[in-house]
Design an enzyme around this catalytic site. Structure first.
Site, PDB file in Angstrom:
ATOM      1  N   ALA A 122       8.301   2.551  -0.857  1.00  0.00           N
ATOM      2  CA  ALA A 122       7.598   1.175  -0.910  1.00  0.00           C
ATOM      3  C   ALA A 122       6.984   0.959   0.421  1.00  0.00           C
ATOM      4  O   ALA A 122       7.678   1.042   1.333  1.00  0.00           O
ATOM      5  CB  ALA A 122       8.381   0.057  -1.462  1.00  0.00           C
ATOM      6  N   ASP A 123       5.804   0.799   0.591  1.00  0.00           N
ATOM      7  CA  ASP A 123       5.155   0.224   1.658  1.00  0.00           C
ATOM      8  C   ASP A 123       5.661  -1.281   1.908  1.00  0.00           C
ATOM      9  O   ASP A 123       5.840  -2.118   0.973  1.00  0.00           O
ATOM     10  CB  ASP A 123       3.453  -0.189   1.497  1.00  0.00           C
ATOM     11  CG  ASP A 123       2.654   1.204   2.105  1.00  0.00           C
ATOM     12  OD1 ASP A 123       3.310   1.885   2.796  1.00  0.00           O
ATOM     13  OD2 ASP A 123       1.703   1.408   1.655  1.00  0.00           O
ATOM     14  N   LYS A 124       5.866  -1.289   3.337  1.00  0.00           N
ATOM     15  CA  LYS A 124       6.572  -2.753   3.594  1.00  0.00           C
ATOM     16  C   LYS A 124       5.379  -3.884   3.412  1.00  0.00           C
ATOM     17  O   LYS A 124       5.422  -4.786   2.931  1.00  0.00           O
ATOM     18  CB  LYS A 124       6.770  -2.685   5.145  1.00  0.00           C
ATOM     19  CG  LYS A 124       7.176  -4.117   5.699  1.00  0.00           C
ATOM     20  CD  LYS A 124       7.508  -4.014   7.259  1.00  0.00           C
ATOM     21  CE  LYS A 124       6.282  -4.111   7.837  1.00  0.00           C
ATOM     22  NZ  LYS A 124       5.242  -5.435   7.995  1.00  0.00           N
ATOM     23  N   THR A 147       4.370   3.798  -3.565  1.00  0.00           N
ATOM     24  CA  THR A 147       2.980   2.782  -3.401  1.00  0.00           C
ATOM     25  C   THR A 147       2.055   2.927  -2.255  1.00  0.00           C
ATOM     26  O   THR A 147       2.615   3.823  -1.338  1.00  0.00           O
ATOM     27  CB  THR A 147       3.787   1.467  -3.324  1.00  0.00           C
ATOM     28  OG1 THR A 147       4.213   1.204  -1.924  1.00  0.00           O
ATOM     29  CG2 THR A 147       4.588   1.212  -4.203  1.00  0.00           C
TER      30      THR A 147
END
Length: 577
Positions: free
Chosen positions: A80-82, A322
């Site tokens: 997951a992207d931050k 993502t």
């Protein structure tokens, strides 16, 4: 097909030795053989996926590839992207540290002049918003040239004019701006020390500089903060409870990544991408092992995401990824489930198999649960198909070997296949529980379960056939046994659906309204056909005989077979945990 082929070969040999007319029995044998082919499987898959996709639209998830609904059931790692997924993607200026005789207003003004609102870049917007709040942006400032952020240069730059004066402003990574101003190693080291102090608090630090004709000066440092979403910690816990390992990817420095990971409940294994890049030239196995055990990746460039996905897949993981940018497209396409987030570019959306229409992780949880429900519906169809194929072929062949005559007609078999296959499509709407762990295709276990249940129903249906011959005076001469066999196979097939649709006992969950209506109407049609017959092809049976078959198949399917299924599933570990 192998099982059915063997059984039919045996029946064919016995038919020849019995002196039967092969032209008369060939249609029946052909129908039995074709009934083993899962012709309705593509329809079942497509309808299940389409209904799953429609359900997801209500959860702010758009599916661009139908098979994604099933793929989502098997995800065991989510990268997951931050920004925008775990955090708010709304940067705010938390601290300003002016340098070299400049003040806070100068730092914010020059930072805003090195930004452009049209880009909708979160960093640019943070500077412009704060400058407007402090009334720093005068109409006299004219931005003549603007160079947007580039991952290679790590800075933005503007040429600004105010009256006769023209100057250049720049903002970006601290070491890049310091280098552009020609600072000494010692001065750069001091700036980095201050940057590290901010990073330990979870702040991202940028430097702002102003360049006159002859000299560049660092105006100051600005600490930016992208606050974690209030629901991120709870949603990450939910994903972990679903058996999914969450790995955060961020372009921020290591201390910032560590702070954010701590705030949202991610693991403590934080890795800089440069660390495994150094290893990649020496030992690929070590790289894969490092990526596998890492919970957070810091200082990530878009192209690094593809490497991370590939290495996780090489370790046997099913990866969800993502992304939002153009450069994320290769990683999104490589992952089993590429997820374009709310703010994604058109290129990223085109490469992804899922597009989110809201921010955060909540929609991803809905995607996983929905996928696991779709998976359970398909498994129900597969179990029933194998079990029913064994029942039909074994019943026809074994009954022939025992009685010396075929107890069902080719027309009755065609009618049976049509009525049962058609109604089974309604399984795609069934109420099922999503599993607590990622699903996997346990083919051997599923076949074992289906074969055992199939053999049970064959024994039970042959027992019912014996009752028909012994007590109901049914014979092959008046063709009433053909109708009786049709009713046996039909109701065992229908009640078996209730058995295999639930991994526990059949009463532990209620079928969907659509499934109940479809099965009820199908049974009603079968009762009408058996009671009144079809002239020339189906001989009518007394209603009391049909009711006896219904009661018999109900008891053996939903009592005896259901309890046996329950224990087999526990023994073979096939339950949806």
């Amino acid at each position: 097909l192998v099982i059915v082929g063997i059984l039919l070969s045996i029946a064919l040999v016995f038919s020849v030795f019995s002196g039967l007319n092969l032209l008369e029995i060939l249609p029946l044998m052909l129908v039995v053989l074709l009934s083993a082919i899962p012709v309705a499987l593509p329809v079942m898959f497509t309808v299940s996926m389409a209904i799953g996709a429609r359900e997801l639209t209500k959860k702010d998830v758009l599916v661009t590839r139908l098979s994604t609904s099933e793929d989502a059931a098997t995800i065991n790692v989510l990268c997951a992207d931050k920004t925008g997924t775990i955090t708010m993607n709304k940067l705010t200026i938390s601290n300003v540290m002016p340098l070299n005789g400049f003040d806070d207003r100068d730092v914010l003004l020059y930072g805003a002049l090195a930004s452009q609102e049209a880009n909708q870049d979160p960093i640019d917007l943070a500077f412009i918003t704060r400058a407007k709040q402090m009334n720093l942006m005068e109409a006299a400032f004219v931005q003549k040239i603007f160079v947007p952020f580039d991952p290679k240069t790590l800075r933005t730059e503007s040429v600004v004019q105010k009256g006769p004066e023209e100057f250049r402003v720049m903002k970006g990574a601290v070491d890049v701006i310091a280098g552009a101003c020609g600072l000494s190693e010692q001065a750069i080291g001091e700036l980095k020390t201050r940057m590290d102090d901010f990073a330990r608090k979870g702040y991202r630090t940028l430097a702002v500089a102003k360049f006159d004709k002859t000299q560049g000066n660092v105006v100051g440092l600005v600490a930016l903060y992208d606050m974690p979403r209030s629901d991120s910690k709870g949603l990450i816990e939910q994903l972990k409870d679903l058996g999914i390992s969450v790995k955060m990817l961020t372009g921020d420095a290591l201390p910032i990544a560590e702070e954010i990971a701590k705030n949202v409940g991610l693991g403590i294994n934080v890795t800089k991408v440069s660390d495994f890049k150094k290893l990649s030239s020496e030992n690929n196995l070590e790289v894969s092992a490092l990526i596998e055990k890492s919970d957070v990746f810091a200082e990530v460039y878009p192209e690094d995401k593809y490497i991370i996905v590939k290495n996780l897949q090489a370790r046997g993981y099913v990866v969800g990824m993502t992304g939002d940018g153009v450069n994320d497209a290769p990683a999104l396409r490589q992952a089993e489930v590429g997820i374009a987030v709310f703010s994604a570019t058109d290129v990223a959306k085109g490469a992804a198999s899922v597009v989110l229409t809201s921010e955060g992780l909540a929609s991803i949880i809905d995607l996983v649960k929905n996928g696991r429900r779709v998976y359970q519906r398909i498994i129900t169809w597969v179990l029933n198909k194998i079990m029913r194929t064994i029942l039909k072929s074994s019943f026809v062949v074994l009954a022939f070997l025992i009685t010396g005559k075929y107890v069902i007609s080719a027309f009755a078999m065609i009618l049976l296949v049509f009525m049962t296959d058609f109604v089974k499509i309604s399984l795609s709407t069934d109420n099922v529980r999503w599993s607590k762990a990622p699903d996997t295709w346990k083919i051997i276990g599923l076949v074992k379960l289906s074969v055992i249940l199939g053999i049970l129903t064959v024994i039970e249906s042959l027992g019912l056939l014996f009752i028909g011959f012994k007590f109901f005076n049914l014979t092959t001469e008046n063709l009433s046994i053909h109708t009786f066999s049709f009713v046996i196979l039909f109701f065992f097939a229908i009640f078996s659906l209730f058995v295999v649709r639930e991994r526990k006992h059949f009463w532990d969950s209620m079928p969907s309204k659509t499934l109940l209506i479809a099965l009820s109407l199908d049974m009603l049609v079968a009762i009408v056909i058996s009671t009144f017959g079809i002239r020339g092809v189906i001989r009518a049976l007394p209603l009391n005989i049909t009711i006896f078959v219904i009661i018999y198949s109900f008891i053996f399917s939903l009592v005896v077979n259901d309890f046996i299924k329950y224990f087999i599933i526990k023994k073979l570990d096939l339950s949806s945990k």
